[in-house]
Design a protein around this motif. Structure first.
Motif, short mmCIF file in Angstrom:
data_model
loop_
_atom_site.label_atom_id
_atom_site.label_comp_id
_atom_site.label_asym_id
_atom_site.label_seq_id
_atom_site.Cartn_x
_atom_site.Cartn_y
_atom_site.Cartn_z
N LYS A 164 2.75 -3.03 24.28
CA LYS A 164 2.69 -4.56 24.45
C LYS A 164 2.28 -5.37 23.34
O LYS A 164 2.98 -6.58 23.32
CB LYS A 164 1.30 -4.62 25.48
CG LYS A 164 1.45 -3.97 26.83
CD LYS A 164 0.60 -4.36 27.93
CE LYS A 164 0.59 -5.85 28.00
NZ LYS A 164 -0.42 -6.21 29.09
N ARG A 165 1.62 -4.82 22.39
CA ARG A 165 1.54 -5.69 20.94
C ARG A 165 1.84 -4.92 19.70
O ARG A 165 0.96 -4.34 19.19
CB ARG A 165 0.05 -6.00 20.86
CG ARG A 165 -0.57 -6.88 22.14
CD ARG A 165 -0.04 -8.52 21.90
NE ARG A 165 -0.51 -9.15 22.87
CZ ARG A 165 -1.72 -9.84 22.86
NH1 ARG A 165 -2.26 -9.76 22.03
NH2 ARG A 165 -1.97 -10.79 23.87
N PRO A 166 3.18 -4.70 19.48
CA PRO A 166 3.45 -3.82 18.23
C PRO A 166 3.35 -4.29 16.98
O PRO A 166 3.03 -3.76 16.13
CB PRO A 166 4.98 -4.02 18.58
CG PRO A 166 5.35 -5.09 19.35
CD PRO A 166 4.19 -5.24 19.95
N ASP A 220 -1.36 4.61 9.32
CA ASP A 220 -2.39 3.77 8.43
C ASP A 220 -1.42 2.93 7.54
O ASP A 220 -1.93 1.76 7.28
CB ASP A 220 -3.15 4.83 7.62
CG ASP A 220 -4.24 5.57 8.53
OD1 ASP A 220 -4.49 5.18 9.60
OD2 ASP A 220 -4.46 6.63 7.88
N ARG A 221 -0.40 3.54 7.31
CA ARG A 221 0.57 2.61 6.26
C ARG A 221 1.21 1.43 6.94
O ARG A 221 1.26 0.33 6.67
CB ARG A 221 1.73 3.42 5.93
CG ARG A 221 1.36 4.27 4.69
CD ARG A 221 2.54 5.53 4.32
NE ARG A 221 2.20 6.15 3.42
CZ ARG A 221 2.94 7.42 3.24
NH1 ARG A 221 4.14 7.65 3.74
NH2 ARG A 221 2.52 8.39 2.15
N ARG A 222 1.18 1.63 8.49
CA ARG A 222 1.62 0.49 9.05
C ARG A 222 0.79 -0.57 9.30
O ARG A 222 1.02 -1.79 9.11
CB ARG A 222 2.29 0.85 10.63
CG ARG A 222 2.96 -0.22 11.42
CD ARG A 222 4.16 -0.68 10.47
NE ARG A 222 4.89 -1.65 11.70
CZ ARG A 222 5.59 -1.40 12.61
NH1 ARG A 222 5.87 -0.13 12.89
NH2 ARG A 222 5.98 -2.29 13.22
N ALA A 223 -0.47 -0.15 9.41
CA ALA A 223 -1.66 -1.11 9.41
C ALA A 223 -1.78 -1.88 8.34
O ALA A 223 -1.95 -3.05 8.27
CB ALA A 223 -2.95 -0.28 9.60
N LEU A 224 -1.91 -1.21 7.20
CA LEU A 224 -1.72 -1.81 5.81
C LEU A 224 -0.70 -2.78 5.69
O LEU A 224 -0.81 -3.83 5.01
CB LEU A 224 -1.96 -0.89 4.63
CG LEU A 224 -3.14 -0.13 4.52
CD1 LEU A 224 -3.24 0.81 3.38
CD2 LEU A 224 -4.60 -1.12 4.55
N ALA A 225 0.43 -2.74 5.95
CA ALA A 225 1.69 -3.27 5.90
C ALA A 225 1.62 -4.75 6.60
O ALA A 225 1.92 -5.66 6.41
CB ALA A 225 2.83 -2.82 6.11
N LEU A 226 1.04 -4.52 7.87
CA LEU A 226 0.71 -5.75 8.77
C LEU A 226 -0.49 -6.53 8.29
O LEU A 226 -0.36 -8.00 8.19
CB LEU A 226 0.56 -5.33 10.08
CG LEU A 226 1.81 -4.61 10.66
CD1 LEU A 226 1.31 -4.22 12.18
CD2 LEU A 226 2.93 -5.77 11.11
N GLY A 227 -1.33 -6.16 7.53
CA GLY A 227 -2.51 -6.83 7.11
C GLY A 227 -3.44 -7.38 8.12
O GLY A 227 -3.33 -6.68 9.29
N ASP A 228 -4.10 -8.59 7.97
CA ASP A 228 -4.81 -9.06 8.84
C ASP A 228 -6.10 -8.19 9.55
O ASP A 228 -6.25 -8.07 10.50
CB ASP A 228 -4.24 -9.75 10.19
CG ASP A 228 -4.96 -10.62 10.77
OD1 ASP A 228 -6.00 -11.23 10.25
OD2 ASP A 228 -4.46 -10.93 12.06
#
Length: 355
Positions: free
Chosen positions: A291-293, A319-327
């Motif tokens: 629902k919230r990609p 983990d890499r995806r989380a760092l790339a999105l930031g916030d």
């Protein structure tokens, strides 16, 4: 001036003089007009003195009458007072007066015998005397004008009073007294989730954890509690420290369509992570990402759950995806950076042990 002239004239008459000698004292001759003025002034002075004496006597007489009132003599039946004018009532000799209305002679009453409301003076209407209205009963001295002395009319009004008093107690730092107010309000409206949450939060803050847990569990098991209110009660139950009980409750009360309730998925994933149910936590975070990609916090939670489940490669990607999105929070960002460096050094065939 006239008095001095008289004295000088008298002295001049008595002074012995030689024949043909001049007078040693010059006397102003008295004129006729001056004598008339003097007599007129003496007459006016006498009139003023008489008027002053009469006015003083009248004032003393009036003062004595007001200080010692006397009863007026009874008036005859044929006369009546109206606006200070005594008028004689015409008497008819054709027929005797009707005995139905008996009028007593009016007498002046003292202030101590008057009621609180005298009403207007009785006035004759078409020649007939009217009756005075009865005085109102006096107000009892025990009656209070305080609005708080009257009990509320409905239970809803009583609830509002209890809530206002509870908030006032909280502002003044009386937490124990506020708890009693909230309990009284909740006893009147047991289905009110807002009151239950406020009371539960106050119990947790003051350290009454068993009372808070019993209160929250009773609200969770109420059939009238809706989905969002139940999730809020379970969230507060987890804040009491008993996360395992909160996890059981959220598992026993799932919504019909979990994907439609994002708040349920967030709370369930966090409770699964806190109670070390890692595969379920990874699954629930995956449901949130459908629902919230773009939610970086959900990618970070999924990466931690996958790492603890033994899926290193998938955890590294999350983990890499989380760092790339930031916030993300600074502490979470620092943790993910360290975990990524550690996972990159590990061989693909060797997975870190689950913790």
């Amino acid at each position: 001036m006239s008095l001095i002239n008289d004295v000088l004239r008298d002295l001049a008459k008595r002074e012995p003089r030689a024949p043909g000698a001049l007078s040693g004292i010059q006397v102003v001759p008295e004129s006729r007009r001056r004598g008339q003025v003097r007599r007129l002034s003496a007459f006016l002075s006498g009139i003023l003195i008489a008027l002053f004496i009469l006015g003083t006597g009248w004032f003393l007489l009036t003062l004595e009458k007001t200080s010692h009132p006397t009863r007026s003599p009874p008036r005859s039946a044929g006369t009546m007072d109206h606006a200070g004018i005594k008028a004689r009532k015409p008497v008819s000799f054709a027929a005797p007066p009707s005995p139905k209305v008996q009028t007593a002679p009016s007498r002046p009453r003292s202030l101590s015998t008057m009621g609180p409301s005298r009403g207007p003076l009785s006035r004759p209407v078409h020649g007939k005397p009217t009756l005075r209205p009865a005085p109102l009963p006096p107000v009892a001295s025990t009656q209070s004008l305080d609005i708080h002395s009257a009990p509320p009319a409905t239970p809803a009004e009583q609830v509002q009073v209890e809530l206002l008093e509870a908030r006032r107690d909280l502002r003044h730092g009386h937490g124990r007294r506020a708890i009693l107010r909230f309990r009284a309000a909740l006893s009147l409206e047991p289905r009110n989730t807002a009151i239950r949450l406020a009371l539960g939060g106050l119990e947790v803050r003051l350290g009454n954890l068993p009372a808070a847990q019993a209160l929250l569990l009773a609200g969770i098991h109420l059939p009238s509690t809706n989905r969002r209110a139940r999730d809020a009660l379970i969230n507060l139950l987890a804040r009491t420290g008993n996360t395992s009980l909160a996890w059981q409750e959220i598992r026993h009360h799932p919504p019909t369509h979990p994907r439609a309730h994002l708040h349920y998925l967030k709370l369930a994933a966090a409770l699964a992570q806190l109670t070390a149910h890692w595969p379920m936590a990874a699954h629930l975070y995956g449901e949130i990402l459908t629902k919230r990609p773009g939610a970086a916090w959900a990618w970070a939670g999924r990466g931690i759950a996958l790492e603890q489940s033994g899926q290193t490669q998938r955890a590294l990607q999350a983990d890499r995806r989380a760092l790339a999105l930031g916030d993300l929070a600074p502490t979470l960002t620092l943790y993910l950076e360290r975990r990524i460096r550690f996972l990159e050094k590990v061989a693909p065939t060797h997975e870190p042990p689950a913790r």
